[in-house]
Design a protein around this motif. Structure first.
Motif, PDB file in Angstrom:
ATOM      1  N   SER A   9       3.846  17.272   1.696  1.00  0.00           N
ATOM      2  CA  SER A   9       3.922  16.376   2.841  1.00  0.00           C
ATOM      3  C   SER A   9       2.966  15.220   2.578  1.00  0.00           C
ATOM      4  O   SER A   9       1.807  15.445   2.217  1.00  0.00           O
ATOM      5  N   PHE A  10       3.468  14.004   2.702  1.00  0.00           N
ATOM      6  CA  PHE A  10       2.612  12.852   2.455  1.00  0.00           C
ATOM      7  C   PHE A  10       3.064  11.651   3.266  1.00  0.00           C
ATOM      8  O   PHE A  10       4.208  11.558   3.689  1.00  0.00           O
ATOM      9  N   THR A  11       2.113  10.776   3.478  1.00  0.00           N
ATOM     10  CA  THR A  11       2.371   9.497   4.127  1.00  0.00           C
ATOM     11  C   THR A  11       2.041   8.417   3.123  1.00  0.00           C
ATOM     12  O   THR A  11       0.986   8.459   2.481  1.00  0.00           O
ATOM     13  N   LEU A  12       2.931   7.481   3.000  1.00  0.00           N
ATOM     14  CA  LEU A  12       2.863   6.463   1.964  1.00  0.00           C
ATOM     15  C   LEU A  12       2.630   5.093   2.580  1.00  0.00           C
ATOM     16  O   LEU A  12       3.197   4.773   3.620  1.00  0.00           O
ATOM     17  N   SER A  13       1.790   4.296   1.929  1.00  0.00           N
ATOM     18  CA  SER A  13       1.635   2.887   2.283  1.00  0.00           C
ATOM     19  C   SER A  13       1.821   2.064   1.021  1.00  0.00           C
ATOM     20  O   SER A  13       1.422   2.489  -0.062  1.00  0.00           O
ATOM     21  N   LEU A  14       2.427   0.909   1.190  1.00  0.00           N
ATOM     22  CA  LEU A  14       2.635   0.014   0.061  1.00  0.00           C
ATOM     23  C   LEU A  14       1.769  -1.223   0.221  1.00  0.00           C
ATOM     24  O   LEU A  14       1.803  -1.872   1.270  1.00  0.00           O
ATOM     25  N   GLU A  15       0.985  -1.531  -0.799  1.00  0.00           N
ATOM     26  CA  GLU A  15       0.278  -2.805  -0.842  1.00  0.00           C
ATOM     27  C   GLU A  15       1.244  -3.790  -1.491  1.00  0.00           C
ATOM     28  O   GLU A  15       1.665  -3.592  -2.623  1.00  0.00           O
ATOM     29  N   LEU A  16       1.599  -4.817  -0.739  1.00  0.00           N
ATOM     30  CA  LEU A  16       2.626  -5.755  -1.191  1.00  0.00           C
ATOM     31  C   LEU A  16       2.015  -7.089  -1.596  1.00  0.00           C
ATOM     32  O   LEU A  16       0.921  -7.450  -1.157  1.00  0.00           O
ATOM     33  N   LEU A  17       2.745  -7.825  -2.425  1.00  0.00           N
ATOM     34  CA  LEU A  17       2.255  -9.062  -3.017  1.00  0.00           C
ATOM     35  C   LEU A  17       1.897 -10.120  -1.979  1.00  0.00           C
ATOM     36  O   LEU A  17       0.844 -10.739  -2.049  1.00  0.00           O
ATOM     37  N   ILE A  51      14.259   2.345  -0.077  1.00  0.00           N
ATOM     38  CA  ILE A  51      12.920   2.772  -0.487  1.00  0.00           C
ATOM     39  C   ILE A  51      12.735   4.259  -0.200  1.00  0.00           C
ATOM     40  O   ILE A  51      12.286   5.020  -1.061  1.00  0.00           O
ATOM     41  N   ARG A  52      13.100   4.677   1.002  1.00  0.00           N
ATOM     42  CA  ARG A  52      12.981   6.103   1.346  1.00  0.00           C
ATOM     43  C   ARG A  52      13.810   6.958   0.400  1.00  0.00           C
ATOM     44  O   ARG A  52      13.348   7.985  -0.092  1.00  0.00           O
ATOM     45  N   ASN A  53      15.022   6.533   0.110  1.00  0.00           N
ATOM     46  CA  ASN A  53      15.882   7.276  -0.800  1.00  0.00           C
ATOM     47  C   ASN A  53      15.256   7.394  -2.191  1.00  0.00           C
ATOM     48  O   ASN A  53      15.245   8.472  -2.790  1.00  0.00           O
ATOM     49  N   GLU A  54      14.735   6.311  -2.712  1.00  0.00           N
ATOM     50  CA  GLU A  54      14.129   6.334  -4.048  1.00  0.00           C
ATOM     51  C   GLU A  54      12.908   7.254  -4.090  1.00  0.00           C
ATOM     52  O   GLU A  54      12.731   8.002  -5.057  1.00  0.00           O
ATOM     53  N   VAL A  55      12.085   7.212  -3.050  1.00  0.00           N
ATOM     54  CA  VAL A  55      10.915   8.096  -3.008  1.00  0.00           C
ATOM     55  C   VAL A  55      11.362   9.556  -2.977  1.00  0.00           C
ATOM     56  O   VAL A  55      10.819  10.399  -3.708  1.00  0.00           O
ATOM     57  N   LEU A  56      12.366   9.868  -2.183  1.00  0.00           N
ATOM     58  CA  LEU A  56      12.871  11.240  -2.116  1.00  0.00           C
ATOM     59  C   LEU A  56      13.415  11.706  -3.465  1.00  0.00           C
ATOM     60  O   LEU A  56      13.183  12.842  -3.885  1.00  0.00           O
ATOM     61  N   LEU A  57      14.118  10.839  -4.167  1.00  0.00           N
ATOM     62  CA  LEU A  57      14.647  11.188  -5.488  1.00  0.00           C
ATOM     63  C   LEU A  57      13.526  11.442  -6.495  1.00  0.00           C
ATOM     64  O   LEU A  57      13.626  12.352  -7.330  1.00  0.00           O
ATOM     65  N   ILE A  58      12.463  10.673  -6.419  1.00  0.00           N
ATOM     66  CA  ILE A  58      11.328  10.878  -7.322  1.00  0.00           C
ATOM     67  C   ILE A  58      10.683  12.238  -7.043  1.00  0.00           C
ATOM     68  O   ILE A  58      10.363  12.987  -7.972  1.00  0.00           O
ATOM     69  N   ASP A  86       4.845   6.244 -10.577  1.00  0.00           N
ATOM     70  CA  ASP A  86       6.306   6.409 -10.660  1.00  0.00           C
ATOM     71  C   ASP A  86       6.983   5.716  -9.481  1.00  0.00           C
ATOM     72  O   ASP A  86       8.009   5.052  -9.645  1.00  0.00           O
ATOM     73  N   ILE A  87       6.417   5.894  -8.295  1.00  0.00           N
ATOM     74  CA  ILE A  87       6.979   5.256  -7.098  1.00  0.00           C
ATOM     75  C   ILE A  87       6.895   3.735  -7.240  1.00  0.00           C
ATOM     76  O   ILE A  87       7.873   3.023  -6.995  1.00  0.00           O
ATOM     77  N   LYS A  88       5.758   3.234  -7.654  1.00  0.00           N
ATOM     78  CA  LYS A  88       5.565   1.786  -7.814  1.00  0.00           C
ATOM     79  C   LYS A  88       6.565   1.201  -8.815  1.00  0.00           C
ATOM     80  O   LYS A  88       7.230   0.200  -8.524  1.00  0.00           O
TER      81      LYS A  88
END
Length: 102
Positions: free
Chosen positions: A20-28, A45-52, A73-75
């Motif tokens: 279980s995790f909560t994700l934050s993205l630092e964006l450009l 984005i959610r789909n890609e994270v789930l696949l990883i 990997d997510i980045k």
């Protein structure tokens, strides 16, 4: 957003784990924020994270090094699908606000 999934052992034992995790993205920049917040991109984005996560096993994520690799990997994956901003990748860094393995 909170992600909670089953995670398997490397060996085919009957022990399943939960991540279980909560994700934050630092964006450009603000343009990257606008893109990422668009409804279609949020779903991708959610789909890609789930696949990883589905490609990971419990042992991959038990160390700090493994967790950092997971963030990398997510980045890489998100930067491969998101449009570049002025020739730069949109995602600067992936950060975990919470991260629990059981």
């Amino acid at each position: 957003e909170i992600y909670t999934l089953s995670l398997h052992d490397a060996l085919p034992i009957l022990v399943d784990h939960v991540i279980s995790f909560t994700l934050s993205l630092e964006l450009l920049d603000e343009k990257a924020v606008e893109i990422v917040q668009a409804p279609g991109w949020l779903l991708r984005i959610r789909n890609e994270v789930l696949l990883i996560v589905k490609d990971k096993v419990y042992d991959d994520l038990t160390s700090a090094e493994g967790t950092l690799q997971f963030a990398g990997d997510i980045k890489r994956t998100l930067n491969s699908i998101l449009p570049e901003i002025k020739g730069e990748p949109a995602v600067v860094q992936v950060l975990f606000e919470a991260f629990v393995l059981q």
